[in-house]
Design a protein around this motif. Structure first.
Motif, PDB file in Angstrom:
ATOM      1  N   SER A 112      44.214  34.307   1.204  1.00  0.00           N
ATOM      2  CA  SER A 112      43.988  35.518   1.981  1.00  0.00           C
ATOM      3  C   SER A 112      45.117  36.507   1.703  1.00  0.00           C
ATOM      4  O   SER A 112      46.177  36.137   1.180  1.00  0.00           O
ATOM      5  CB  SER A 112      43.939  35.180   3.471  1.00  0.00           C
ATOM      6  N   ALA A 153      33.507  29.775   7.114  1.00  0.00           N
ATOM      7  CA  ALA A 153      33.734  31.219   7.209  1.00  0.00           C
ATOM      8  C   ALA A 153      32.707  31.937   8.065  1.00  0.00           C
ATOM      9  O   ALA A 153      32.856  33.139   8.318  1.00  0.00           O
ATOM     10  CB  ALA A 153      33.778  31.838   5.811  1.00  0.00           C
ATOM     11  N   GLY A 154      31.645  31.253   8.507  1.00  0.00           N
ATOM     12  CA  GLY A 154      30.738  31.828   9.490  1.00  0.00           C
ATOM     13  C   GLY A 154      29.450  32.417   8.931  1.00  0.00           C
ATOM     14  O   GLY A 154      29.299  32.602   7.716  1.00  0.00           O
ATOM     15  N   ASN A 156      28.040  35.376   8.933  1.00  0.00           N
ATOM     16  CA  ASN A 156      27.995  36.661   8.227  1.00  0.00           C
ATOM     17  C   ASN A 156      28.363  36.513   6.758  1.00  0.00           C
ATOM     18  O   ASN A 156      28.175  37.437   5.967  1.00  0.00           O
ATOM     19  CB  ASN A 156      28.926  37.668   8.899  1.00  0.00           C
ATOM     20  N   SER A 190      32.171  41.854   2.458  1.00  0.00           N
ATOM     21  CA  SER A 190      32.152  41.785   3.920  1.00  0.00           C
ATOM     22  C   SER A 190      33.485  42.265   4.452  1.00  0.00           C
ATOM     23  O   SER A 190      34.523  41.676   4.145  1.00  0.00           O
ATOM     24  CB  SER A 190      31.875  40.347   4.383  1.00  0.00           C
ATOM     25  N   ALA A 192      36.472  42.874   7.149  1.00  0.00           N
ATOM     26  CA  ALA A 192      37.053  42.136   8.265  1.00  0.00           C
ATOM     27  C   ALA A 192      37.451  43.129   9.354  1.00  0.00           C
ATOM     28  O   ALA A 192      38.217  44.064   9.098  1.00  0.00           O
ATOM     29  CB  ALA A 192      38.270  41.343   7.801  1.00  0.00           C
ATOM     30  N   ASN A 194      38.978  43.161  13.212  1.00  0.00           N
ATOM     31  CA  ASN A 194      39.609  42.357  14.268  1.00  0.00           C
ATOM     32  C   ASN A 194      39.515  40.860  13.967  1.00  0.00           C
ATOM     33  O   ASN A 194      39.259  40.039  14.852  1.00  0.00           O
ATOM     34  CB  ASN A 194      38.982  42.662  15.629  1.00  0.00           C
ATOM     35  N   GLY A 195      39.701  40.534  12.685  1.00  0.00           N
ATOM     36  CA  GLY A 195      39.709  39.139  12.286  1.00  0.00           C
ATOM     37  C   GLY A 195      38.353  38.514  12.090  1.00  0.00           C
ATOM     38  O   GLY A 195      38.254  37.318  11.771  1.00  0.00           O
ATOM     39  N   GLU A 196      37.268  39.297  12.253  1.00  0.00           N
ATOM     40  CA  GLU A 196      35.912  38.767  12.100  1.00  0.00           C
ATOM     41  C   GLU A 196      35.219  39.428  10.911  1.00  0.00           C
ATOM     42  O   GLU A 196      35.246  40.655  10.771  1.00  0.00           O
ATOM     43  CB  GLU A 196      35.088  39.015  13.374  1.00  0.00           C
ATOM     44  N   PHE A 197      34.592  38.612  10.054  1.00  0.00           N
ATOM     45  CA  PHE A 197      33.834  39.164   8.931  1.00  0.00           C
ATOM     46  C   PHE A 197      32.529  39.772   9.437  1.00  0.00           C
ATOM     47  O   PHE A 197      31.834  39.196  10.269  1.00  0.00           O
ATOM     48  CB  PHE A 197      33.542  38.086   7.897  1.00  0.00           C
ATOM     49  N   GLN A 198      32.228  40.948   8.896  1.00  0.00           N
ATOM     50  CA  GLN A 198      31.010  41.660   9.273  1.00  0.00           C
ATOM     51  C   GLN A 198      29.853  41.269   8.347  1.00  0.00           C
ATOM     52  O   GLN A 198      30.045  40.517   7.386  1.00  0.00           O
ATOM     53  CB  GLN A 198      31.253  43.162   9.215  1.00  0.00           C
ATOM     54  N   LYS A 199      28.667  41.786   8.629  1.00  0.00           N
ATOM     55  CA  LYS A 199      27.498  41.481   7.807  1.00  0.00           C
ATOM     56  C   LYS A 199      27.780  41.847   6.350  1.00  0.00           C
ATOM     57  O   LYS A 199      28.237  42.945   6.044  1.00  0.00           O
ATOM     58  CB  LYS A 199      26.279  42.247   8.312  1.00  0.00           C
TER      59      LYS A 199
END
Length: 300
Positions: A112, A153-154, A156, A190, A192, A194-199
């Motif tokens: 990362s 990684a989720g 998305n 994708s 990031a 606020n620490g979350e990967f978007q679509k």
């Protein structure tokens, strides 16, 4: 008696503190990159007989920003594992396996932007016990005690299809490839937030075609992208292509990197060191490197 002024004394005390806390001063430049002699604009096998070994298939390499830690994938009897070596007190440690499993493999390591996570791909099931049919993107987190357990990684990022290879912009946008739509692989990104990967969104037609596109490296500043593709103008099983972003923010049509890089075999797993000096990739089941100035050859 030698008299020291306050500025000299401060420098000496600071150096002493650094050595006591961290065990060594800034590493010798010649010892970085596994102490290898820097290549020119003709590709060379990287660290022969230490990393790139006869009878082994090495691929998917990444260095930390200081070029003092090296992660790479190795295929062992048809199953992938991730190995690691580090510069410790002016000596590179013997490569050791840090991620492996009897039921599934781990490969395509990538750090990362803050280097606190190591990303990779695996057919690991969510329960961590079994193998599944498709590859997902996973990561482990660094701590004072080593690396954490793997995290997926989720949704998305991962789908019922395969997700391959990972790279990042400096602001944390992930680029990767997927065949989630049932056809050939395409390249996606994708952001990031606020620490979350978007679509994840597909790249445009300058990059993605009905053919195979995967193994993407994105320049941290998003000025160029390098990827593996299988196209009618290719030289072998898979070639490396490059695209530069135009001044208007639009990606230019991707170019085959030609015989300077590609062969009748399979070229894949591109990576450019964080200092921008060297371009790494896999060819003929070994890891190669070359002076990154070669990339300017392809710019219009």
């Amino acid at each position: 008696m030698i008299k020291l002024n306050m500025e000299t004394l401060f420098v000496m005390l600071s150096l002493l503190f650094f050595v006591n806390v961290f065990g060594q001063t800034e590493p010798n430049e010649k010892l970085k990159y596994l102490g290898q002699k820097p290549p020119n604009t003709t590709p060379e096998v990287f660290a022969p007989n230490f990393i790139s070994k006869k009878g082994e298939y090495e691929f998917g390499s990444v260095l930390n920003k200081d070029a003092t830690e090296f992660f790479y994938g190795v295929n062992v009897n048809g199953k992938e594992e991730i190995r690691y070596t580090k510069l410790v007190k002016n000596v590179w440690s013997q490569p050791r396996t840090i991620l492996s499993h009897k039921a599934y493999g781990y490969n395509d390591p990538f750090l990362s932007p803050d280097e606190n996570r190591l990303y990779f791909i695996s057919k690991r099931a969510l329960n961590g016990l079994n193998s599944k049919e498709d590859y997902d993107i996973w990561y482990v987190e660094k701590s004072k005690d080593g690396w954490s357990q793997p995290f997926n990684a989720g949704p998305n990022i991962n789908t019922k299809g395969n997700e391959y290879y990972i790279s990042f912009t400096k602001n944390g946008t992930m680029y990767f490839s997927s065949n989630k739509n049932g056809g050939n692989f395409d390249i996606y990104s994708s952001k990031a937030v606020n620490g979350e990967f978007q679509k994840a969104e597909p790249m445009g037609n300058a990059i993605n075609t009905p053919n195979y596109e995967a193994d993407v490296f994105i320049d941290p500043n998003e000025s160029y992208v390098i990827f593996c593709a299988t196209r009618p103008d290719g030289l072998g099983r898979g070639d490396l292509y490059i695209s530069f972003k135009n001044s208007d923010g639009v990606w230019g049509n991707a170019k085959n990197m030609g015989t300077l890089i590609n062969s009748r075999g399979h070229e894949l797993c591109p990576f450019v060191s964080k200092d921008g000096k060297y371009f790494f990739y896999t060819s003929n089941q070994d890891i190669y490197w070359v002076d990154a100035r070669i990339l300017e050859h392809y710019r219009d």
